[in-house]
Design a protein around this motif. Structure first.
Motif, PDB file in Angstrom:
ATOM      1  N   ASP A  16      45.255  71.995  19.496  1.00  0.00           N
ATOM      2  CA  ASP A  16      44.766  72.779  20.636  1.00  0.00           C
ATOM      3  C   ASP A  16      45.599  74.062  20.726  1.00  0.00           C
ATOM      4  OD1 ASP A  16      43.438  73.566  22.905  1.00  0.00           O
ATOM      5  OD2 ASP A  16      44.296  72.042  24.221  1.00  0.00           O
ATOM      6  N   SER A  67      39.764  75.648  16.020  1.00  0.00           N
ATOM      7  CA  SER A  67      38.931  74.441  16.132  1.00  0.00           C
ATOM      8  C   SER A  67      38.188  74.172  14.817  1.00  0.00           C
ATOM      9  CB  SER A  67      37.944  74.568  17.292  1.00  0.00           C
ATOM     10  OG  SER A  67      36.969  75.528  16.954  1.00  0.00           O
ATOM     11  N   ARG A 103      41.594  80.216  19.487  1.00  0.00           N
ATOM     12  CA  ARG A 103      41.323  78.795  19.753  1.00  0.00           C
ATOM     13  C   ARG A 103      40.026  78.374  19.040  1.00  0.00           C
ATOM     14  NH1 ARG A 103      39.278  75.261  23.759  1.00  0.00           N
ATOM     15  NH2 ARG A 103      40.642  73.430  23.986  1.00  0.00           N
ATOM     16  N   ALA A 104      39.046  79.267  19.056  1.00  0.00           N
ATOM     17  CA  ALA A 104      37.778  78.958  18.382  1.00  0.00           C
ATOM     18  C   ALA A 104      37.990  78.843  16.875  1.00  0.00           C
ATOM     19  CB  ALA A 104      36.752  80.041  18.701  1.00  0.00           C
ATOM     20  N   LYS A 130      47.814  65.896  14.154  1.00  0.00           N
ATOM     21  CA  LYS A 130      46.884  65.526  15.210  1.00  0.00           C
ATOM     22  C   LYS A 130      47.566  65.630  16.580  1.00  0.00           C
ATOM     23  CE  LYS A 130      43.770  61.627  16.196  1.00  0.00           C
ATOM     24  NZ  LYS A 130      42.755  62.353  16.864  1.00  0.00           N
ATOM     25  N   PRO A 183      40.958  71.112  13.546  1.00  0.00           N
ATOM     26  CA  PRO A 183      40.214  70.585  14.709  1.00  0.00           C
ATOM     27  C   PRO A 183      41.015  69.626  15.589  1.00  0.00           C
ATOM     28  CG  PRO A 183      39.209  69.876  12.611  1.00  0.00           C
ATOM     29  CD  PRO A 183      40.301  70.807  12.264  1.00  0.00           C
ATOM     30  N   ASP A 184      42.124  69.079  15.080  1.00  0.00           N
ATOM     31  CA  ASP A 184      42.909  68.140  15.881  1.00  0.00           C
ATOM     32  C   ASP A 184      43.984  68.813  16.718  1.00  0.00           C
ATOM     33  OD1 ASP A 184      41.449  66.050  14.904  1.00  0.00           O
ATOM     34  OD2 ASP A 184      42.787  65.745  13.178  1.00  0.00           O
TER      35      ASP A 184
END
Ligand code: UDX
Length: 436
Positions: free
Chosen positions: A144, A137, A133-134, A114, A141-142
């Motif tokens: 970047d 996600s 990045r998409a 995370k 999802p945690d």
């Protein structure tokens, strides 16, 4: 608490980045799928030649902060993950092959904790970071993703990483920028300019910089062609225009042009991407930059033929230099080796010398002849080609070769030798872009 870092891909860029980040005090794990590379690096040995990096690696391995592995789960502890894998030219066109970048992000995704940040450093077509990045996600999802292009030059890799002339970060939010600032704080403290950009701009900065550098080299090589036609001297011309600070005197060394793992493939991938984006015309000029660059190789071959004969079958040519530039053992798209191979294909007997790149050159072109010393290389040669400007070639005493060669002819493909010295010693001396 100090951030922990991972570096995915331990080739030229990754191995340098890992050792340099460790030298800033971070705990770093380098991951690579190649067990041989990992084994060497784990022993503190470099799989390639890079001045200064060997001692830095050895030193950092002793601190216990730096380790290498083939096991991707080792990145689970890290807060920041640098993607440093290659993006070679694809086999079926000009575009960059993104297989390794995509595979690396996919391989680390299950282990991303995370709040961790994936930082792309590889040179990629604009739009890649947003797409990755998409994807991330969804798979993590945690986490970047940011983009932080690398501008290091081979031969100066450590210097360019620890004291770069700027740091460019492509981020989508302040948090990603803050994490990167934490990583690079010691470098920022040196006064290094910090440029925050969006993801596409950060990706573009890299290819724009390399396109500009390639353009500068091809510009001066185009001037070399005109100088040859008009009876001028490109070395004097370069010096004279270089005094204008708007032009600058660096990267105006006329000769057989650019090669290596970056400039040629980056300008081609940039053209391919611009076309996809509907901006083909904007980069049409890069096609000419590429063409001028390849023509420089042909011009050397033309001078060889003028000097020896159209039919090269009974001639021996000594080639000094195989690496794409000095202080490197990299032979990827090396203009020197390309010329050597073309002359061999035309029937000449070729003997190549290079202080560091013989092993790589032999792997690439096993049929060429190789020599361990300059003296051995030039034995019986009808002509010498100087194609990579290693310092040791500049220091050659021309008279020491006299008894060894068959013909006292030298062509300086890099405009780096002392013409007067060779001529005074009785040699016929040619250089690209210098008509007399
Ligand atoms: C390049 C960029 O300089 C670097 O910022 C980027 O990160 C990676 O690509 P590199 O490939 O190490 O670095 O080589 P560079 O020093 O740029 O030289 C590229 C080629 O251009 C070499 O073959 C060199 O011999 C040639 N060159 C360079 C010239 O022919 N004339 C010059 O004036 C300068």
């Amino acid at each position: 608490m100090t951030l922990k870092l991972s570096v995915v891909g331990c080739g030229y860029l990754g191995a340098t980045h890992a050792a340099c980040m460790s030298s800033l005090g971070f705990e770093v794990v380098g991951v690579d799928t190649d067990p041989r590379k990992v084994e060497l690096l784990s022993r503190g040995e470099l799989p390639f030649y890079e001045p200064g990096l060997d001692t830095l690696l050895e030193q950092e391995m002793k601190t216990g902060r730096l380790s290498f592995t083939t096991d991707f789960s080792a990145v689970a502890d890290a807060d920041v993950h640098f993607i440093c894998v290659g993006t070679p030219q694809s086999k079926d066109g000009l575009a960059a092959d993104l297989t390794y970048v995509k595979a690396s992000v996919a391989a680390i995704a299950p282990y991303l904790k995370k709040g961790s940040l994936v930082v792309g450093k590889s040179t990629v077509p604009v739009g890649t970071a947003q797409a990755l990045r998409a994807e991330l996600s969804l798979s993590a999802p945690d986490a970047d993703l940011a983009w932080n292009p690398e501008f290091l030059r081979e031969g100066f890799a450590v210097e360019d990483t620890l004291t770069p002339n700027r740091l460019v970060v492509g981020v989508v939010n302040d948090r990603a920028e803050d994490i990167l600032k934490e990583v690079y704080q010691p470098i920022i403290d040196l006064g290094t300019p910090w440029i925050r950009a969006d993801l596409p701009t950060a990706e573009l900065v890299k290819v724009a910089a390399n396109s500009f550098l390639a353009t500068k080299i091809s510009f001066i090589n185009a001037m070399a062609e005109v100088c040859e036609a008009a009876g001028g001297d490109v070395t004097v011309l370069a010096k004279a225009i270089g005094y204008d600070p708007r032009i600058g005197n660096r990267f105006l060394q006329a000769g057989i042009g650019f090669g290596g793992g970056c400039l040629p493939k980056d300008i081609r991938a940039f053209m391919a991407r611009a076309e996809e984006l509907g901006a083909k015309q904007a980069l049409e000029f890069l096609r000419e930059i590429d063409a001028i660059n390849l023509r420089a190789r042909q011009r050397v071959i033309d001078v060889v033929r003028d000097e020896l004969s159209e039919n090269l079958t009974s001639y021996t040519i000594a080639v000094l230099g195989a690496a794409f530039k000095p202080d490197s053992d990299d032979v990827r798209d090396s203009p020197a080796l390309d010329i050597a191979a073309q002359l061999q294909a035309a029937g000449a007997k070729i003997i190549v010398h290079d202080p560091k790149a013989i092993e790589n050159a032999r792997l690439r072109f096993p049929a060429l002849g190789f020599a361990e010393s300059v003296h051995e290389a030039v034995k019986g040669a009808d002509l010498i080609l100087h194609l990579t400007e290693w310092r040791e070639y500049r220091e050659i005493d021309p008279s020491s070769l006299e008894a060894l060669v068959k013909g006292k002819i030298i062509i300086d493909g890099r405009n780096a030798l002392d013409r007067d010295k060779w001529r005074t010693a009785g040699w016929k001396f040619h250089a690209l872009g210098r008509s007399n």
